[in-house]
Design an enzyme around this catalytic site. Structure first.
Site, short mmCIF file in Angstrom:
data_model
loop_
_atom_site.label_atom_id
_atom_site.label_comp_id
_atom_site.label_asym_id
_atom_site.label_seq_id
_atom_site.Cartn_x
_atom_site.Cartn_y
_atom_site.Cartn_z
NE ARG A 170 40.77 8.72 50.43
CZ ARG A 170 41.68 9.70 50.42
NH1 ARG A 170 41.45 10.83 51.08
NH2 ARG A 170 42.81 9.58 49.75
CB SER A 208 41.59 2.91 47.68
OG SER A 208 42.75 3.46 47.09
CD GLU A 258 38.78 5.00 49.93
OE1 GLU A 258 38.75 5.73 48.92
OE2 GLU A 258 39.83 4.72 50.54
#
Length: 335
Positions: free
Chosen positions: A160, A233, A327
């Site tokens: 990520r 998320s 995130e």
């Protein structure tokens, strides 16, 4: 070039947070990007708005990247280089490649946002990460007004994360991404995908069926963006050393997944164990089917999301000595 002042971004972020930017410019070409970037104040940029936590005020000029276009170049019988503009919708792009008989992106179907945001955060789902598929990324340098191409290696992809998010390469905007697609093994090892396809004869499993399966799984677990605004998320899955993983398993029954020399564990399991699933705090709901997702129930502000995220992270850290990381990207100021 049209410059809109004191412009609302409510309809340009998937959390439906009210936020105003001093100047807004929609950019659909490199020429417009060059012109719009000639600005003495702060410059921010926006793509699909699906991974953003917007605060009420954004100073300076915001460039909304809408560069489109898809070009396919065959490499051989099984591989294709596919160059796509950063402003293309990600899911539509995935389905377009599949309609051409070009596989590789099927596990990443139905991820919200635009193509430009995909390498920025190295999106991944159901056993596949974008970094496996990127050939190169074209960027516009806000300082020099030049364009350049970064190879996969130069993007420094990690979980990520990428060179774009870490700011190792400063002041650049992604304009195009080129993928190498086609000659890839089918990815069905992820549990949900494998379980769903377990009754299918192997010869019937192809890229299209995997995409269809992933879409159904996502629709069953994740809230509809149109009805329940969210960014997917809200937390990253923690990455642990073997020693940290062993200590964690002494506190909770959890399954980790090897990732190089580290082990990745599902943040959802930790959040769920602390009974956050389905809880609503003010205008923010922890989604009852997937506790990684925080939903705007109406009228929420960025501070509310950050408060709930901090409470969840504090709870997890207190019980498991693991601090969850956010995130989405936070942009703007409170006043």
């Amino acid at each position: 070039m049209s410059v809109l002042r004191n412009f609302s971004l409510f309809n340009f972020n998937s959390l439906k947070l009210e936020s105003y930017v001093e100047e807004y410019v929609h950019v659909s070409s490199l020429a417009q990007l060059t012109e719009a970037s000639n600005f003495s104040g702060p410059i921010n940029y926006l793509g699909g708005g699906s991974n953003l936590l917007l605060k009420p005020k954004i100073a300076g000029r915001l460039l909304h990247i809408g560069v489109e276009g898809i070009a396919v170049t065959p490499v051989d019988d099984d591989r294709h280089l596919v160059r796509v503009g950063a402003g293309e919708n990600w899911h539509k792009f995935v389905m377009h490649t599949l309609s051409l008989g070009i596989g590789g992106l099927e596990n990443l179907a139905l991820i919200p946002g635009n193509v430009g945001g995909a390498p920025y955060q190295n999106i991944g789902a159901y056993g596949r990460e974008l970094s496996e598929l990127v050939h190169s990324v074209e960027v516009f340098d806000l300082s020099t007004k030049d364009t350049r191409v970064l190879t996969n290696e130069e993007c420094r992809f990690s979980y990520r994360d990428s060179v774009f998010r870490s700011k190792i390469v400063p002041h650049v905007i992604i304009t195009h991404v080129t993928f190498c697609l086609g000659k890839l093994p089918l990815m069905t090892t992820y549990r949900d995908v494998g379980d769903t396809l377990s009754g299918c004869p192997p010869e019937e499993i192809d890229h299209d069926l995997i995409a269809e399966t992933v879409i159904k799984i996502r629709q069953s677990k994740l809230p509809d963006l149109d009805e329940f605004p969210n960014v997917g998320s809200f937390f990253k899955n923690p990455t642990l050393t073997e020693q940290e993983y062993d200590r964690l398993r002494g506190k909770i029954d959890i399954v980790g997944f090897s990732h190089g020399e580290t082990i990745r564990v599902p943040a959802a399991r930790l959040i769920d164990a602390q009974k956050w699933k389905g809880q609503q705090v003010g205008n923010v709901l922890v989604w009852y089917r997937q506790p990684l997702v925080l939903v705007n129930c109406g009228g929420a502000r960025a501070t509310e999301f950050l408060d709930v995220a901090a409470r969840v992270s504090d709870d997890v850290e207190q019980h498991y000595d693991i601090r969850l990381e956010l995130e989405p990207v936070v942009m703007g100021n409170d006043s």
